[in-house]
Design a protein around this motif. Structure first.
Motif, PDB file in Angstrom:
ATOM      1  N   SER A  51       0.842  -1.197   0.000  1.00 57.40           N
ATOM      2  CA  SER A  51       0.000   0.000   0.000  1.00 57.40           C
ATOM      3  C   SER A  51       0.878   1.248   0.000  1.00 57.40           C
ATOM      4  CB  SER A  51      -0.924   0.013   1.220  1.00 57.40           C
ATOM      5  OG  SER A  51      -0.152   0.161   2.401  1.00 57.40           O
ATOM      6  N   SER A  62       2.553   1.963   3.284  1.00 55.43           N
ATOM      7  CA  SER A  62       3.431   0.957   3.880  1.00 55.43           C
ATOM      8  C   SER A  62       4.801   1.539   4.199  1.00 55.43           C
ATOM      9  CB  SER A  62       3.598  -0.227   2.926  1.00 55.43           C
ATOM     10  OG  SER A  62       4.586  -1.115   3.400  1.00 55.43           O
ATOM     11  N   THR A  64       1.147  -8.794   7.704  1.00 54.86           N
ATOM     12  CA  THR A  64       0.644  -7.894   6.660  1.00 54.86           C
ATOM     13  C   THR A  64       0.150  -6.578   7.255  1.00 54.86           C
ATOM     14  OG1 THR A  64      -1.501  -9.021   6.753  1.00 54.86           O
ATOM     15  CG2 THR A  64       0.053  -9.740   5.060  1.00 54.86           C
ATOM     16  N   ARG A  65      -0.478  -6.634   8.446  1.00 56.13           N
ATOM     17  CA  ARG A  65      -0.991  -5.414   9.071  1.00 56.13           C
ATOM     18  C   ARG A  65       0.152  -4.498   9.505  1.00 56.13           C
ATOM     19  NH1 ARG A  65      -3.592  -7.678  12.756  1.00 56.13           N
ATOM     20  NH2 ARG A  65      -2.075  -7.445  14.433  1.00 56.13           N
ATOM     21  N   LYS A  85      -1.529  -5.712   1.631  1.00 55.31           N
ATOM     22  CA  LYS A  85      -2.879  -6.232   1.401  1.00 55.31           C
ATOM     23  C   LYS A  85      -2.790  -7.611   0.780  1.00 55.31           C
ATOM     24  CE  LYS A  85      -7.258  -5.335  -0.957  1.00 55.31           C
ATOM     25  NZ  LYS A  85      -8.000  -4.450  -1.915  1.00 55.31           N
ATOM     26  N   HIS A  86      -3.486  -8.566   1.383  1.00 59.17           N
ATOM     27  CA  HIS A  86      -3.479  -9.946   0.908  1.00 59.17           C
ATOM     28  C   HIS A  86      -4.337 -10.066  -0.348  1.00 59.17           C
ATOM     29  CE1 HIS A  86      -4.189 -14.474   1.933  1.00 59.17           C
ATOM     30  NE2 HIS A  86      -3.345 -14.293   0.948  1.00 59.17           N
TER      31      HIS A  86
END
Length: 608
Positions: A235, A238, A301-302, A307-308
């Protein structure tokens, strides 16, 4: 019979026998004959070497390079994938689309090359549809042979009969002159194979012994990788954005093995090989292997702002054009023995990631980077195909054991596909409108392929099948020798006397049978060289147009359906299709008779 004609016929017979025995190589046999003929005084040195300056020999060599450009840029592969998508679960639809695609693509590139490209595609589709590959391989080879009937440049026999016309001061064929016959025969053959493929069904209880290379999917299954692959989008927010990979160190900090980075560059999706200096950008898609399945993916990921995304297919097999796998064994003399992959800085040294390890025949589950390597350990590596090829040169450290069939999918110049199409279109346009001679048009196409980096110089030279080129050059003096010694006149007189004043259609049928018969035991290229002058002489004696007769020779030379040795195309599919010699006879004989009937009906009407 004059002694010089007897010598030529004896030498020709010896060549035919050696062709049948396939020893020594056909090009060696032909070149040996080319040397013997002037030594015996049958032809002059200039006549013996004239093939090296023949424009059609240059054209044939150039077309190999054009075909390599089409292959390297992935155009043929994309057509194969389109075929797999649109065939759905319908075997008849698959047969129709397969034969049409191969017939059309093969009209501008080597039929052998196009069949080789489509074999792994067909194997994959056959596995998905759960049908025996033998029901699809024969349609593939038939379409490959018929593709040689589609255009002037589709196969060497077409160019040879064209050259024979021009050598007699007669205007040659246009680029699409063969298309009416080729398209008619292709449509007929599609209908025939929809029925004939049922004759290739194996008995239910028969054991199928297959020696095909493994696939990427089989590697994934053997090393239990199914649940380890993920696609993660970076993202814009990120904290990875703008950082080099060596700064974030995903492996050590998060237990993540970064396989590749999918990024859109100039409108095209590419998969980059991640190196320490690679800078992560917003909207990059990370292809990751979760080394330790127990790691918390959601937390990972968080925390990193990822984003998965859904993953199509098994593991990363959908990216097989960019990302490959191979099994390599650790050599007893390897410097890696006793070291872990981390100690050996394997990724930095070889540009590949190790995602699996087998020891004693069993795959080791979980992280393998901390395992000390032993002689004979088998590593499953993943990364760019180029790096995998490089490992084959490092025999002291590694022995490459197996490469998957998807290695055929690798398209080193995929980003240049549009330029390859432009180069091809320019070449075809120059030929169709006769702007320049065909050989010059093909050379212009080659230069454009090189200018646009579709092929490099080394690849271009390697792509030329020199055996085929020298076979043509070596056989050409035979046509001159037979003409000078009145051998062609003798053959024509015997043929005409045997036919007793039969009409042109009967003569066309006989020419077809003779040409097809020779093509069963010797190269169709050599057959065309020998039969084209006979066809021209017959036309001259009958005071008829030469075009129907030489067209018959060209079509018959490509109708090599009846044996596995009649064409390299047939030989290629014999193993994957698990065919016997009798399968070719069973399928090929009726098809050859059908093509004969079509030729007798259509050729005088179209070309008379």
């Amino acid at each position: 019979m004059p002694w010089d004609l007897a010598i030529v016929l004896i030498l020709l017979l010896i060549c035919i026998v050696l062709f049948i025995l396939d020893w020594p190589r056909m090009d060696v046999v032909a070149l040996s004959a080319m040397v013997i003929l002037p030594v015996l005084g049958i032809v002059s040195v200039n006549e013996a070497l004239a093939g090296f300056s023949d424009p059609n020999v240059v054209l044939i060599a150039a077309l190999f390079i054009i075909g390599e450009g089409i292959t390297r840029t992935g155009i043929a592969l994309q057509v194969g994938r389109w075929l797999a998508r649109n065939a759905g679960k319908s075997e008849p639809r698959l047969v129709v689309l397969l034969m049409l695609a191969v017939g059309i693509l093969g009209s501008v590139m080597s039929s052998t090359g196009i069949v080789a490209i489509f074999i792994p595609v067909v194997l994959s589709v056959a596995g998905r549809l759960q049908i025996h590959p033998g029901r699809l391989m024969m349609p593939l080879s038939v379409a490959g042979l018929i593709s040689g009937m589609m255009t002037l440049v589709a196969t060497p026999p077409n160019m040879i009969v064209d050259s024979a016309l021009e050598s007699q001061g007669i205007e040659g064929f246009s680029f699409f002159a063969f298309t009416p016959m080729g398209a008619s025969i292709l449509v007929l053959s599609v209908g025939y194979m929809l029925v004939a493929r049922h004759w290739l069904k194996r008995p239910d209880g028969e054991t199928q012994k297959r020696s095909r290379r493994r696939t990427l999917v089989s590697f994934v299954e053997e090393y239990r990788l199914e649940k380890r692959a993920f696609r993660l989008r970076v993202s814009p927010e990120s904290r990875l954005v703008g950082n080099m990979l060596r700064e974030v160190d995903l492996r050590q900090r998060n237990g993540v093995n970064l396989i590749g980075i999918q990024r859109t560059i100039r409108g095209q999706k590419r998969v980059l090989n991640p190196v320490a200096q690679t800078v992560i950008q917003a909207d990059d898609i990370l292809l990751v292997d979760l080394v330790n399945p127990e790691n918390d993916l959601e937390t990972f990921t968080r925390d990193l702002g990822l984003k998965h995304l859904p993953l199509k297919g098994v593991y990363f097999t959908q990216q097989s054009q960019f990302v490959g796998m191979a099994e390599v064994a650790v050599s007893p003399e390897s410097n890696l023995v006793g070291k872990t992959l981390v100690d050996a800085t394997f990724r930095n040294e070889h540009g590949l990631s190790v995602i699996g390890l087998r020891r004693g025949g069993e795959a080791i589950e979980g992280p393998v980077t901390e395992e000390k390597l032993r002689p004979g350990d088998i590593l499953l590596v993943i990364g760019p195909w180029k790096q995998i090829h490089l490992m084959q040169t490092q025999q002291l450290d590694f022995i490459v054991l197996s490469l998957p069939v998807e290695i055929e999918d690798a398209a080193p110049a995929r980003s240049q596909a549009i330029y390859a199409l432009i180069s091809l279109a320019v070449m075809v346009g120059l030929m169709v409108f006769s702007v320049v001679p065909n050989a010059i048009a093909a050379l212009i196409g080659c230069l454009l392929m090189g200018l646009f980096r579709c092929v490099d110089v080394e690849t271009a030279y390697k792509s030329i099948r020199w055996q085929s080129v020298f076979l043509i050059v070596g056989m050409m003096p035979f046509a001159v020798a037979l003409e000078k010694t009145k051998g062609i006149e003798l053959a024509v007189d015997l043929l005409m006397n045997a036919l007793g004043g039969a009409g042109p259609r009967v003569i066309i049928a006989v020419l077809f049978i003779l040409t097809t018969g020779f093509s069963l035991v010797i190269s169709n290229t050599a057959t065309a060289i020998l039969m084209a002058p006979i066809a021209l002489t017959i036309a001259g004696q009958l005071e008829l147009s030469p075009y129907p007769f030489v067209m018959t020779v060209a079509i018959a030379a490509s109708a090599a359906f009846m044996t596995p040795v009649a064409s390299p195309v047939n030989t290629l599919v014999m193993g994957p299709g698990e065919y016997r010699f009798s399968d070719y006879v069973k399928i090929g004989t009726p098809l050859t008779l059908l093509v004969l009937i079509v030729c007798v009906i259509l050729i005088p009407w179209i070309y008379g």
